[in-house]
Motif scaffolding. Structure first.
Motif, mmCIF file in Angstrom:
data_model
loop_
_atom_site.group_PDB
_atom_site.id
_atom_site.type_symbol
_atom_site.label_atom_id
_atom_site.label_comp_id
_atom_site.label_asym_id
_atom_site.label_seq_id
_atom_site.Cartn_x
_atom_site.Cartn_y
_atom_site.Cartn_z
ATOM 1 N N SER A 1 1.089 -1.346 -0.007
ATOM 2 C CA SER A 1 0.228 0.116 -0.377
ATOM 3 C C SER A 1 0.839 0.766 -0.380
ATOM 4 N N LYS A 2 1.779 0.940 0.943
ATOM 5 C CA LYS A 2 3.226 2.213 0.712
ATOM 6 C C LYS A 2 3.921 2.124 -0.218
ATOM 7 N N VAL A 3 4.868 3.067 -0.299
ATOM 8 C CA VAL A 3 6.422 2.738 -1.123
ATOM 9 C C VAL A 3 7.890 2.286 -0.843
ATOM 10 N N TYR A 4 7.762 1.485 -0.779
ATOM 11 C CA TYR A 4 9.628 0.977 -0.043
ATOM 12 C C TYR A 4 10.168 0.542 -1.423
ATOM 13 N N ILE A 5 11.785 0.091 0.115
ATOM 14 C CA ILE A 5 12.482 -0.582 -0.962
ATOM 15 C C ILE A 5 12.370 -2.184 -1.564
ATOM 16 N N LEU A 6 12.367 -2.239 -2.874
ATOM 17 C CA LEU A 6 11.752 -3.455 -4.053
ATOM 18 C C LEU A 6 10.168 -3.457 -4.819
ATOM 19 N N SER A 7 9.869 -1.795 -3.711
ATOM 20 C CA SER A 7 8.146 -1.567 -4.314
ATOM 21 C C SER A 7 9.090 -1.169 -6.548
ATOM 22 N N LYS A 8 8.414 -1.762 -7.147
ATOM 23 C CA LYS A 8 7.850 -1.145 -8.074
ATOM 24 C C LYS A 8 6.915 0.093 -8.729
ATOM 25 N N VAL A 9 6.911 1.192 -8.758
ATOM 26 C CA VAL A 9 6.138 2.131 -8.953
ATOM 27 C C VAL A 9 5.858 2.730 -10.015
ATOM 28 N N LEU B 1 12.292 0.467 -7.047
ATOM 29 C CA LEU B 1 13.365 0.995 -5.951
ATOM 30 C C LEU B 1 14.294 -0.192 -5.360
ATOM 31 N N VAL B 2 15.973 0.160 -5.512
ATOM 32 C CA VAL B 2 16.507 -1.166 -5.191
ATOM 33 C C VAL B 2 17.950 -0.347 -4.299
ATOM 34 N N ALA B 3 18.661 -1.000 -3.365
ATOM 35 C CA ALA B 3 19.425 -0.157 -2.892
ATOM 36 C C ALA B 3 20.459 0.366 -3.770
ATOM 37 N N GLU B 4 21.004 1.094 -3.095
ATOM 38 C CA GLU B 4 22.485 1.690 -3.208
ATOM 39 C C GLU B 4 23.368 1.187 -4.523
ATOM 40 N N SER C 1 4.185 -1.819 -7.058
ATOM 41 C CA SER C 1 3.270 -3.798 -6.912
ATOM 42 C C SER C 1 4.203 -3.285 -6.591
ATOM 43 N N ARG C 2 5.141 -5.304 -6.684
ATOM 44 C CA ARG C 2 6.559 -5.717 -6.586
ATOM 45 C C ARG C 2 6.911 -6.432 -7.800
#
Length: 157
Positions: free
Chosen positions: A84-92, A107-110, A156-157
């Motif tokens: 429901s929210k944007v976090y690391i590994l979210s496809k936005v 969104l991934v690690a640096e 999404s994931r």
């Protein structure tokens, strides 16, 4: 205290493969170069020997750094992350409010960021601006050209 970095399984495997290549291919190659230079005689005026020793020092430093990174790496388990929210590994999927242009990023690690593969770091200005936002929210992101507003269209994931 060592910094813990988060990786996908794929990203961590890439690091392990790189370390393996350094240890099994590059290290023996440099050792051979040192041996060949040593066989040529006087080491005090042997530029090849000096260059090979320097290359060996640089490689050993890279190996030590990569070993430290791997030892402090943690794999991200995205199976129980809220979508429901944007976090690391979210496809936005985001839309620029000003011009209506839509983009989609993971969104991934640096260390895994790669713009060609549409993977952006959570440490980047866009990544930081999107973190914690939900669908429909507007993210104000500071860019060199000023603040750009992006609407979160889909997560999404």
């Amino acid at each position: 205290m060592a910094q813990i970095n988060y990786y996908t399984e794929e990203g961590l495997q890439k690091l392990k493969d790189e370390l393996h290549e350094m240890k099994t291919v590059q290290r023996p190659s440099i050792s051979n170069q040192i041996a060949e230079a040593r066989d040529k005689g006087d080491l005090s005026e042997n530029a090849e020997y000096d260059a090979a020793k320097e290359a060996q020092g640089i490689l050993e430093m890279k190996i030590a750094k990569l070993e430290e990174i791997i030892s402090n790496a943690r794999i991200i388990d995205d199976s129980n992350i809220d979508t429901s929210k944007v976090y690391i590994l979210s496809k936005v999927k985001i839309k620029n409010v000003a011009n209506g242009m839509a983009m989609e990023y993971l969104l991934v690690a640096e260390n895994e960021a790669d713009l060609k593969e549409k993977k952006i770091s959570v440490e980047s200005p866009i990544g930081k601006g999107l973190l914690g936002k939900a669908v429909g929210e507007i993210a104000d992101i500071q860019t060199p050209n000023g603040i750009v507003k992006f609407e979160i269209v889909e997560i999404s994931r």
